[in-house]
Design an enzyme around this catalytic site. Structure first.
Site, PDB file in Angstrom:
ATOM      1  N   ASN A  69     -42.738 -46.002   9.879  1.00 22.31           N
ATOM      2  CA  ASN A  69     -42.511 -45.885   8.437  1.00 22.31           C
ATOM      3  C   ASN A  69     -41.572 -47.031   8.069  1.00 22.31           C
ATOM      4  O   ASN A  69     -40.365 -46.942   8.263  1.00 22.31           O
ATOM      5  CB  ASN A  69     -41.886 -44.521   8.136  1.00 22.31           C
ATOM      6  N   ARG A  79     -47.162 -45.284   7.828  1.00 19.96           N
ATOM      7  CA  ARG A  79     -47.065 -44.655   6.515  1.00 19.96           C
ATOM      8  C   ARG A  79     -47.179 -45.759   5.470  1.00 19.96           C
ATOM      9  O   ARG A  79     -46.426 -46.740   5.514  1.00 19.96           O
ATOM     10  CB  ARG A  79     -45.720 -43.953   6.371  1.00 19.96           C
ATOM     11  N   HIS A  81     -45.801 -38.239  -1.885  1.00 22.45           N
ATOM     12  CA  HIS A  81     -45.475 -37.170  -0.918  1.00 22.45           C
ATOM     13  C   HIS A  81     -46.736 -36.408  -0.495  1.00 22.45           C
ATOM     14  O   HIS A  81     -46.659 -35.251  -0.068  1.00 22.45           O
ATOM     15  CB  HIS A  81     -44.492 -36.120  -1.511  1.00 22.45           C
ATOM     16  N   ARG A 111     -32.938 -40.320  -9.374  1.00 18.75           N
ATOM     17  CA  ARG A 111     -33.979 -40.610 -10.378  1.00 18.75           C
ATOM     18  C   ARG A 111     -33.966 -39.552 -11.478  1.00 18.75           C
ATOM     19  O   ARG A 111     -33.764 -38.364 -11.207  1.00 18.75           O
ATOM     20  CB  ARG A 111     -35.369 -40.614  -9.720  1.00 18.75           C
ATOM     21  N   GLU A 136     -44.393 -34.908   8.282  1.00 17.55           N
ATOM     22  CA  GLU A 136     -45.309 -35.980   7.884  1.00 17.55           C
ATOM     23  C   GLU A 136     -45.716 -36.832   9.078  1.00 17.55           C
ATOM     24  O   GLU A 136     -46.845 -37.300   9.169  1.00 17.55           O
ATOM     25  CB  GLU A 136     -44.632 -36.857   6.812  1.00 17.55           C
TER      26      GLU A 136
END
Ligand code: ADP
Length: 399
Positions: free
Chosen positions: A10, A89, A178, A239, A384
């Site tokens: 990743n 990823r 996601h 965010r 993941e």
């Protein structure tokens, strides 16, 4: 069962997370993080056989140095012989990718083209792919996309009410992110609740530094809270999530903000951090709120209120809710946030079980509502990396 080890990468702009996972047994043989890439004193931290190690990295082309060091490490630990693939990823797959893909020249080109939609993420992912393809030249390389799971959304869920030409000419639409996590935890929940092969209406809440929810109907994503970028939707660590788009013109015309200042404001200075003026870290926010810090409490309240509202709204695309699944660092560990959200949703029939809620943390999974609660709420730790390993091994086997 034979072993089928996959190196999972990743690659971010200044970090590289890695793991070697047996895609059959789900055993993680190695895990680690190369960090401060491109900065002073880059290093690799890794865990092998339960022991933690740190190695300094040489300066130079940071991602290449990190991958080369990783190759040496994998060889010295004698983990290279069993590798069957490298799984990457990749954040944005646009409309090109509805599933994971074996990386060919055509696939690489498509990932490059999608980089305009994810300028912070896809170029870093590409650096990882290039360096790993050179370093592990005999192994198949596979891309697993954060957006792919959401490609089952219908136009009514993925289109913005903007001039249609922006979609046709510039691919401006909602994509969602996601996806690997939403896919994994919804599939786990379907198994856990005995709903395999039966109709199911599940809302998954991935709550980490980034937060999104997904409406999963019969195993497929029918709506999600993130959009063109991972900024839309819920309140997150730094965010803002949804805001009135009119704010943009106001900040420009009244307060002389530039586009890039607004981008920074909404992505890096808002959310839990912006409201609390304290931290983006949920643990700090919870501790401070408990000690009476008013803005930390406000940040928690806004986070949970917005989350509960959005979860309830997903009863529309699903036509009801059978189960709500919490995952991610916050979802898996914060009994405080889970309790606030589930209690705000009690009008839908959720009945929180306080004991089960307190017990579900540090990788424990399970139902956190009473037996007679409909819908149910549960905690499912995400994985993941395992999905990436399984997809990569499967595509490598089909070669
Ligand atoms: P990322 O999105 O970077 O993968 P994680 O899924 O690890 O992040 O989630 C990080 C968030 O989880 C942070 O806000 C952190 O404070 C929160 N978190 C981790 N443990 C706890 C805990 N015990 N209680 C509350 N929040 C927690």
């Amino acid at each position: 069962m034979s072993s089928s080890h996959v190196l999972v990468l990743n690659c971010g702009s200044s970090s590289l997370k890695f793991a070697i996972i047996d895609s059959n047994s789900a055993i993680e043989h190695l895990s680690g993080l190369a960090e401060r890439l491109g900065e002073a004193s880059p290093q690799i931290k890794y865990k092998f056989n339960g022991k933690k190690h740190t190695v300094a990295l040489a300066n130079g082309d940071a991602h290449e140095v990190a991958i080369n060091q990783l190759v040496e490490l994998v060889k010295s630990l004698k983990l290279d012989q069993q590798l069957v693939a490298v799984g990457h990823r990749v954040v944005h797959g646009g409309e090109h990718f509805t599933h994971s893909a074996l990386i060919t020249d055509t696939v690489l080109e498509a990932i490059k083209q999608t980089a305009t939609l994810a300028p912070l993420h896809n170029p870093a992912n590409l650096l990882g792919i290039t360096a790993a393809s050179d370093a592990f030249s005999t192994l198949p390389q596979v891309a697993v996309f954060d957006t792919a799971f959401h490609q089952t959304m219908e136009p009514q869920a993925f289109l913005y009410a903007l001039p249609y030409e922006l979609y046709k000419k510039h691919s401006i639409r909602r994509y969602g992110f996601h996806g690997t996590s939403h896919y994994y935890v919804s599939a786990q929940a379907i198994d856990l609740l005995g709903l395999k092969g039966k109709p199911s209406k599940i809302v998954t809440a991935h709550l980490g530094n980034g937060c999104s929810i997904c409406a999963v109907k019969d195993g497929k994503s029918v709506d999600t809270s993130m959009g063109l970028t991972p900024l839309e939707g819920l309140v997150m660590g730094t965010r803002s999530g949804d805001i009135d788009p009119g704010l943009f013109a106001y900040l420009v015309n009244q307060l002389n903000y530039t586009a890039s200042q607004i981008d920074t404001l909404l992505n890096k200075e808002s959310g839990l951090l912006g409201i609390s003026e304290l931290s983006n870290d949920c643990r700090t926010i919870e501790e401070s709120a408990a000690e009476g810090h008013t803005q930390a409490q406000l940040a928690l309240d806004i986070f949970c209120f917005r989350l509960a509202k959005q979860i309830a709204s997903f009863a529309v695309p699903l036509g009801g809710i059978d189960a709500l699944v919490f995952t991610g660092g916050i979802g898996e560990n914060s009994d405080v946030i889970r309790a606030k959200v589930v209690n705000q949703l009690s009008f839908l029939g959720f009945k929180l079980n306080n004991e089960s809620n307190l017990a579900a943390r540090f990788g424990n999974e399970g139902v956190i509502t009473d037996q007679d609660s409909t819908p149910l709420a549960l905690v499912v730790p995400t994985n993941e990396e395992l999905v990436i390993a399984q997809d990569a091994a499967k595509l490598a086997e089909e070669l």
